[in-house]
Design a protein around this motif. Structure first.
Motif, short mmCIF file in Angstrom:
data_model
loop_
_atom_site.label_atom_id
_atom_site.label_comp_id
_atom_site.label_asym_id
_atom_site.label_seq_id
_atom_site.Cartn_x
_atom_site.Cartn_y
_atom_site.Cartn_z
N GLU A 133 42.27 14.24 85.35
CA GLU A 133 42.51 13.49 84.12
C GLU A 133 41.95 14.21 82.90
OE1 GLU A 133 40.15 9.87 83.76
OE2 GLU A 133 38.90 10.54 85.42
N HIS A 134 41.12 15.23 83.14
CA HIS A 134 40.53 15.95 82.02
C HIS A 134 41.31 17.21 81.66
CE1 HIS A 134 37.25 13.21 82.23
NE2 HIS A 134 36.98 13.55 83.47
N PHE A 135 42.38 17.47 82.39
CA PHE A 135 43.22 18.63 82.05
C PHE A 135 44.11 18.21 80.89
CE2 PHE A 135 47.19 21.17 83.09
CZ PHE A 135 46.72 22.32 82.49
N HIS A 136 43.81 18.72 79.70
CA HIS A 136 44.55 18.29 78.52
C HIS A 136 45.58 19.34 78.14
CE1 HIS A 136 42.47 14.65 77.98
NE2 HIS A 136 41.29 15.19 77.78
N ARG A 137 46.83 19.01 78.44
CA ARG A 137 47.89 19.96 78.13
C ARG A 137 48.00 20.20 76.63
NH1 ARG A 137 48.58 17.10 82.52
NH2 ARG A 137 49.41 18.09 84.39
N ALA A 138 47.55 19.20 75.85
CA ALA A 138 47.59 19.37 74.39
C ALA A 138 46.64 20.48 73.94
CB ALA A 138 47.22 18.06 73.70
N ALA A 139 45.69 20.86 74.80
CA ALA A 139 44.76 21.93 74.42
C ALA A 139 45.29 23.29 74.84
CB ALA A 139 43.40 21.70 75.07
N TRP A 140 46.39 23.29 75.57
CA TRP A 140 46.96 24.55 76.03
C TRP A 140 47.44 25.36 74.84
CZ3 TRP A 140 51.61 27.15 76.06
CH2 TRP A 140 51.73 28.18 77.02
N GLY A 141 47.09 26.62 74.80
CA GLY A 141 47.55 27.45 73.68
C GLY A 141 46.58 27.49 72.52
N ILE A 142 45.49 26.72 72.57
CA ILE A 142 44.47 26.83 71.53
C ILE A 142 43.53 27.96 71.93
CG2 ILE A 142 42.55 25.71 70.36
CD1 ILE A 142 43.89 23.06 70.76
N GLU A 143 43.54 29.03 71.14
CA GLU A 143 42.70 30.18 71.47
C GLU A 143 41.41 30.10 70.67
OE1 GLU A 143 42.82 32.50 73.71
OE2 GLU A 143 44.66 31.62 74.52
N PRO A 144 40.26 29.93 71.35
CA PRO A 144 39.02 29.89 70.58
C PRO A 144 38.76 31.23 69.90
CG PRO A 144 38.61 29.57 72.94
CD PRO A 144 40.07 29.78 72.79
N ALA A 145 38.26 31.16 68.67
CA ALA A 145 38.15 32.37 67.85
C ALA A 145 37.37 33.49 68.55
CB ALA A 145 37.51 32.03 66.52
N ASN A 146 36.23 33.18 69.15
CA ASN A 146 35.48 34.24 69.82
C ASN A 146 35.52 34.08 71.33
OD1 ASN A 146 33.90 31.99 69.97
ND2 ASN A 146 31.97 33.06 69.62
N GLY A 147 36.55 33.37 71.78
CA GLY A 147 36.74 33.23 73.22
C GLY A 147 35.84 32.20 73.88
N VAL A 148 34.98 31.55 73.11
CA VAL A 148 34.04 30.62 73.72
C VAL A 148 34.62 29.21 73.77
CG1 VAL A 148 31.75 29.57 73.53
CG2 VAL A 148 32.06 31.98 72.98
N ARG A 149 34.59 28.61 74.93
CA ARG A 149 34.96 27.21 75.06
C ARG A 149 33.74 26.35 75.38
NH1 ARG A 149 39.63 29.72 76.61
NH2 ARG A 149 41.55 28.75 75.89
N VAL A 150 32.79 26.97 76.06
CA VAL A 150 31.59 26.24 76.43
C VAL A 150 30.46 26.70 75.50
CG1 VAL A 150 30.01 25.69 78.30
CG2 VAL A 150 32.40 26.23 78.81
N HIS A 151 30.40 26.12 74.32
CA HIS A 151 29.34 26.51 73.39
C HIS A 151 28.00 26.02 73.91
CE1 HIS A 151 33.13 26.50 71.26
NE2 HIS A 151 32.62 27.43 70.48
#
Lengths: 322, 281, 557
Positions: free
Chosen positions: C131-149
């Motif tokens: 349920e936490h897989f958000h397809r709406a987040a697909w294609g959002i590229e974090p600027a420095n590659g970090v998703r887990v700040h």
């Protein structure tokens, strides 16, 4: 600064001042009420409640007692302008903006709240006298911290702006309540706004009605006078937006306050007592107008927005001809 | 129809009974470019005017996103596209049921096998599925399933809404193309056959002249995988052809909503959607 | 001796000896805790009580409280710190860093090419059914590659003395403010403890976090505006949001303070709108953007995701991280580490069984009364069944549940959580605890705050470290070198002015009963029923967001 935070600061200023001033007003009047004849108690209570903005139309006469008045104006959390409700509201606002105020200020408001709720169990453990004194002291602490721990930046200005407007409004209420019914004890009244000694030093005589009213409304130097507070509020607005127009002012709040201040400044002193019944409501009204003007200029869109989902196409689409 | 060049005009008008202060919207109205369908031209206009941001979503659909902050009482969206289609084709391949039980076959299609809000799992439907699947090969059973849906639902608009599930529509006995598609997906997935929702347009049957602008509709159908993806229109009960213009694919309707938006202000008082198709060749 | 540690007994939950953080055996402290032990022995119960009272008063005055059944309680910090020596800490730290690196790689892959699925390391369905897989987040590229700040990796120490990972928290892990406040409080009420230890400082966290947030700003923004986004004052972690904003010197915004237009996000200030570049958001995914997720959210800001997609704002942590910290994914993390990093995992998982695998299911069914069962979906750990503590009926229900729907559960070996001496009101006793180290990723380095949050289950024998069920916390010291005598480096539609005007007040009109009343402006939002209703919902939503680390049930099993 965030509009929402500016708005909260403005209201913290107002709420703390309101709590303190309500305590001051009640202090005078409870004293007064206890001395009054039993039959006039209801009338005086009615006046006091009305002046403080409580609708008394559906209250029975026997409800109009000094004890009830204290309950409503001091402790009733459902009355938004009671002392306790104001202090709670001040703390809720401070909590939401605690990163924008000094931690001492937050602690002062938080400790006040804790004393009311956690320790003494709803403030009712206080005698009225002790309670009013407590509220005045806490008001003084907060005021002191506003002045001593906050930079003179926009945060400070919004807070002082709120405090000043509320002070004018509450002073008008104090005088309105005092000038109804029997001649008030002007010494007590002046004391309630900590003005007695300043008055004596200025006039060097015992107070009479017109001099006391003059001092409270028009004095240029006494910091709780209406004139002084209006000028403070105006200064805050001027500093919030230092751009000045060549003609008139763009700032509606500043215009309203400036005009009100001039009314007081150029009032014929000898007419003061007869003008009072019109002047006091005007003060309240114009402070309200200024508050609205300030809100629409500085606190736009600070509310939560509810979104509606757009209807979908298949809800209305016509059948395909088969 | 075997090959066509179609111009599609999709006009949506929303009228509000009060002033709308701001609104945020996403459009999924762009025909896909595939092996058999080419998007030649596309123009999207919104009124009040707003800058449009486009991106490709997870499902491969092109999205036009825009927000409007000027107070307005109506919103119009016009999408005009020009598409050349040679008709969807697929390879007939005979795969046994054992293949559909294998993890390495199933896993890539995981999303098209799982139940969703509009395509829930249902025991009665599973029984029908197992009857069909025990009697025939996967591709024959799938074709039977599409046929079964055509027999189980009567086309009637107004009996269902966008959030009606396949099972609710089935219980009601009627629905629109969306419900036909959802029920097909539910039945196919219950048999373990990967199946996906397709939205788009269909050129109406009948004697229309080239160049004639005819009223059409948004339409929905399904694709299922039995070795290759096969596209079937359960509402019409026939395979998809060059008269179908594919816009988006997903697990169900909610992945491909043509216009999705939220706004702040007076409620929508009326909404009008018109689709016109013009066959140019 | 006659001191407070005299009658200290070691715990044996369900017959398994638990590791004690201070004592190797009754009466024998571990070498590195001897100094602390001696200091405690020199104190009387009365002295500890007095310090506890001082602590409560200070927390309460400063508003460091949590809500318990509608009441504000001072934050439950235990008086006795937990010591972890740096030798041991460094191992744990390396394990946490390794894990976060692997989890970052996993998220990038899941929201990108999906290589790990193609290579058959984890099934695609694991992700697509989350349920936490958000397809709406697909294609959002974090600027420095970090998703887990920011990551919080929950670990427990088993009876064998090893640390085991219990859970990863990659969404909005909270609790770090308590780590810092705990240390400040300990320095005030127990200065003498610091005199004999060198303790790694924790107060650099906000600066590290700000550095990492600034580093994640959209390309081309050299001096980004960073904000902290909170659901609001009614959220139980609000204190932390406010704390972090204050310590980083950035604005604390709510959803209503933000507005997206034309691909950028702005905050509304008294001086107009100001663009925001990095949002450290503590609002859950589902409530963040009403255009993409729950449209009834009152605490989000529509359009945020598309601004992030356009590369004009960075959301930290990234949307959709929950897919990598869910319970089923957890079981694959050792493989994930091997796959992306080609390294052996430094930290162990608790032995876990996936019940959809027939062999494992069979084995588990025969050991129902020995294992711990956790529902896969649903957060907060609600519905956890601890085999040895469950009744026969509960186990029967469980047996039916997992047989009919094996994918909905995981089963784990029971870990006897380690214990530490804890002040329990009148004496010192052994209580179970866990540990949440916090890691901050700035794109170049993953930094782990030395120590982290130790949560302690206060009821005797309790394995649940939840403050609503009597959970507390401990100041966690990473001690440096041998203990020695040296001072440690611790360190509203502005509610209509509401001024009704006294109608036609004339000079002889005197306010009396029944005359028009000038209602004091009640301030924003009083009494409007719609607004009150909206406020209620807003409060609920604020509360629904991820809570403090104490708002969750947690068992260390």
């Amino acid at each position: 600064m965030l509009s929402r935070i500016a708005e909260s600061l403005f209201w913290i200023g107002r709420y703390v001042e309101r709590a303190e001033d309500t305590a001051r007003i009640l202090d005078v009047h409870i004293h007064h009420l206890l001395e009054a004849q039993l039959e006039s108690e209801a009338e005086l209570c009615g006046v006091l409640l009305s002046v403080m903005g409580v609708k008394i139309a559906d209250m029975a006469a026997e409800e109009l007692t000094a004890r009830r008045v204290v309950e409503i104006l001091a402790f009733d959390t459902t009355n938004p302008s009671s002392i306790v409700a104001s202090l709670v509201a001040a703390r809720v606002n401070a909590r939401g903006v605690s990163e924008a105020i000094s931690s001492e200020m937050w602690e002062a408001l938080n400790v006040t709240y804790n004393t009311l709720f956690t320790e003494s169990g709803h403030g009712s453990a206080f005698t009225p006298y002790a309670f009013f004194r407590f509220v005045r002291e806490r008001g003084a602490v907060v005021s002191g911290l506003i002045d001593s721990t906050m930079s003179r930046d926009d945060a400070w200005r919004f807070m002082v702006l709120g405090r000043s407007l509320e002070r004018v409004d509450m002073l008008a209420r104090l005088l309105a309540a005092a000038t109804v019914g029997p001649e008030p004890d002007w010494v007590v009244l002046l004391r309630s706004v900590s003005a007695h000694e300043a008055f004596l030093r200025t006039y060097r005589r015992e107070p009479e009605g017109h001099l006391a009213a003059q001092f409270l409304l028009l004095d240029r130097l006494f910091p709780r006078s209406a004139f002084y507070s209006l000028r403070s509020a105006e200064e805050c607005l001027a500093e919030l937006d230092p751009r000045s127009a060549r003609v008139g002012t763009q700032d509606e709040g500043r215009r309203v306050l400036g005009r009100l201040r001039t009314t007081l400044e150029f009032l014929r002193v000898s007419d003061l007592m007869s003008d009072l019944p019109e002047l006091l409501p005007e003060l309240q009204r114009e402070c309200g107008a200024a508050s609205v003007a300030i809100a629409s200029r500085y606190f736009r869109q600070t509310n939560v927005i509810e979104w509606t989902v757009e209807r979908a196409e298949f809800d209305v689409v016509q059948p395909i001809g088969l | 129809m075997t090959a066509s060049r179609l111009q599609i005009d999709h006009v949506s008008c929303y009228n509000y009974s009060g002033v709308v202060h701001s609104s945020y919207n996403e459009l999924r109205l762009t025909p896909l470019s595939t092996m058999w369908q080419q998007l030649l031209d596309l123009r999207v206009e919104v009124s009040p005017r707003a800058p449009i941001f486009t991106y490709i979503d997870y499902w491969g659909s092109q999205v036009h996103a825009f927000d409007i902050h000027a107070p307005h009482e109506a919103l119009t969206v016009i999408a005009r596209s020009l598409v050349e289609s040679s008709g969807q084709r697929w390879e007939e391949r005979e795969l046994g049921w054992d293949a559909f039980a294998r993890d390495d076959v199933k896993d890539p299609f995981a999303e098209f096998l799982e139940p969703t809000g509009c395509v829930p799992a249902d025991e009665r439907l599973s029984e029908i599925g197992s009857t069909l699947s025990s009697a025939a090969s996967p591709s024959d059973a799938a074709a039977e399933a599409i046929k079964w849906v055509g027999e189980s639902l009567t086309y009637r608009s107004g009996t269902t809404g966008v959030h009606t599930s396949a099972i609710e529509a089935w219980d009601g006995g009627s629905g629109v193309c969306q419900d036909f598609a959802h029920l097909s997906l539910a039945l196919l997935r219950s048999m373990g056959i990967p199946a996906r929702y397709c939205s788009g347009y269909v050129y109406p049957d009948g004697d229309n002249r080239l160049g004639e602008r005819v009223a059409g509709e948004s339409h929905a159908w399904v694709e299922y995988w039995v070795g290759d993806w096969i596209a079937m229109d359960p509402t019409a009960g026939r395979p998809v052809d060059a008269g179908h213009v594919l816009v988006a694919r997903g697990r169900d309707y909610s992945d491909v909503v043509p216009l999705k938006g939220i706004f702040h202000g007076g409620p929508t008082s009326s909404m009008d959607v018109e689709v016109f198709l013009t066959r140019l060749s | 001796m006659g001191d407070l540690l005299d009658s200290y007994a070691l715990a044996h939950p369900h017959g398994r000896p638990a590791w004690d953080e201070m004592f190797a055996s009754p009466g024998t402290p571990r070498p590195r805790t001897r100094t602390l032990c001696e200091t405690l022995q020199s104190l009387s119960a009365g002295e500890l009580e007095a310090r506890a009272a001082q602590r409560d008063r200070m927390f309460r005055d400063r508003g460091i409280t949590f809500q318990l059944s509608g009441e504000e309680r001072p934050f439950p910090l235990d008086l006795i710190p937990r010591l972890i020596h740096e030798d041991e800490w460094q191992k744990l730290e390396r394990g946490v860093v390794q894990r976060v690196r692997a989890l970052e790689a996993l998220l990038a892959d899941v929201y990108g090419a999906g290589r790990i699925f193609d290579d058959g390391v984890i099934p695609r369905s694991l992700v697509t059914s989350s349920e936490h897989f958000h397809r709406a987040a697909w294609g959002i590229e974090p600027a420095n590659g970090v998703r887990v700040h920011v990551a919080g990796v929950d670990v427990v120490r088993g009876g064998d003395g090893h640390f085991y990972v219990l859970e990863d928290n990659l969404r909005c892990p909270s609790g770090v403010s308590y780590v810092i406040e705990n240390r400040r409080m300990m320095a005030r009420i127990f200065p003498e403890l610091f005199a004999s230890h060198r303790v790694a400082a924790v107060d650099s966290y906000p600066a590290k976090l700000l550095e990492s947030l600034r580093a994640s700003a959209p390309a081309g923004i050299s001096d980004p505006t960073v904000v902290v986004m909170t659901p609001g004052v009614y959220n139980s972690a609000f204190f932390e949001h406010s704390f972090l904003a204050r310590q980083m010197g950035v604005e604390l915004v709510e959803g209503r303070d933000l507005a997206c237009h034309s691909g950028r996000v702005y905050m509304r200030t008294s001086d107009g709108e100001r663009e925001v570049h990095v949002i450290y958001r503590r609002v859950d995914d589902d409530f963040l953007d009403p255009l993409q997720f729950r449209s009834d959210s009152l605490v989000g800001c529509p359009g945020l995701l598309n601004v992030a997609r356009a590369g004009n704002v960075t959301l930290a942590n990234a949307v959709g991280n929950g897919v990598a910290d869910d319970k089923l994914t957890y079981t694959y993390i050792p493989d994930v580490i091997r796959y992306y990093l080609a390294e052996e995992p430094l930290l162990r998982n608790v032995a876990t069984y996936r019940l959809e695998v027939p062999d494992q299911l069979e084995q588990v069914l025969s050991r129902l009364d020995e294992l711990v069962f956790k529902p896969v979906s649903g957060s907060g750990g609600y519905g956890i069944v601890i085999g040895p503590e469950a009744s026969d009926e509960q186990l029967e229900v469980l047996r039916r549940d997992i047989t009919t729907n094996p994918r909905a559960w995981i089963a784990q070996e029971l870990v006897a959580l380690s214990t530490a001496p804890t002040w329990v009101g009148d004496r010192i006793a052994a209580r179970h605890l866990d540990l949440r180290p916090f890691a901050v990723n700035d794109g170049n380095d993953i930094w782990v705050l030395p120590g982290g949050l130790t949560r302690v289950a206060l009821p005797e024998g309790g394995l649940v470290v939840n403050s609503s069920q009597g959970g507390g916390s401990k100041d966690t010291w990473v001690t440096v070198g041998a203990a020695r005598r040296r001072i440690a480096a611790s360190s509203k539609s502005t509610g209509q002015s509401g001024v009704a005007r006294p109608n036609g007040a004339t000079s002889d009109d005197r306010p009396a009963a029944g005359t028009p009343v000038v209602v004091p402006d009640p301030g924003p939002n009083w009494e409007d029923p719609d607004r009150l209703h909206q406020q209620e919902r807003q409060q609920q939503q604020q509360q629904q967001q991820q809570r403090t680390p104490f708002g969750k049930d947690r068992t260390g099993c």
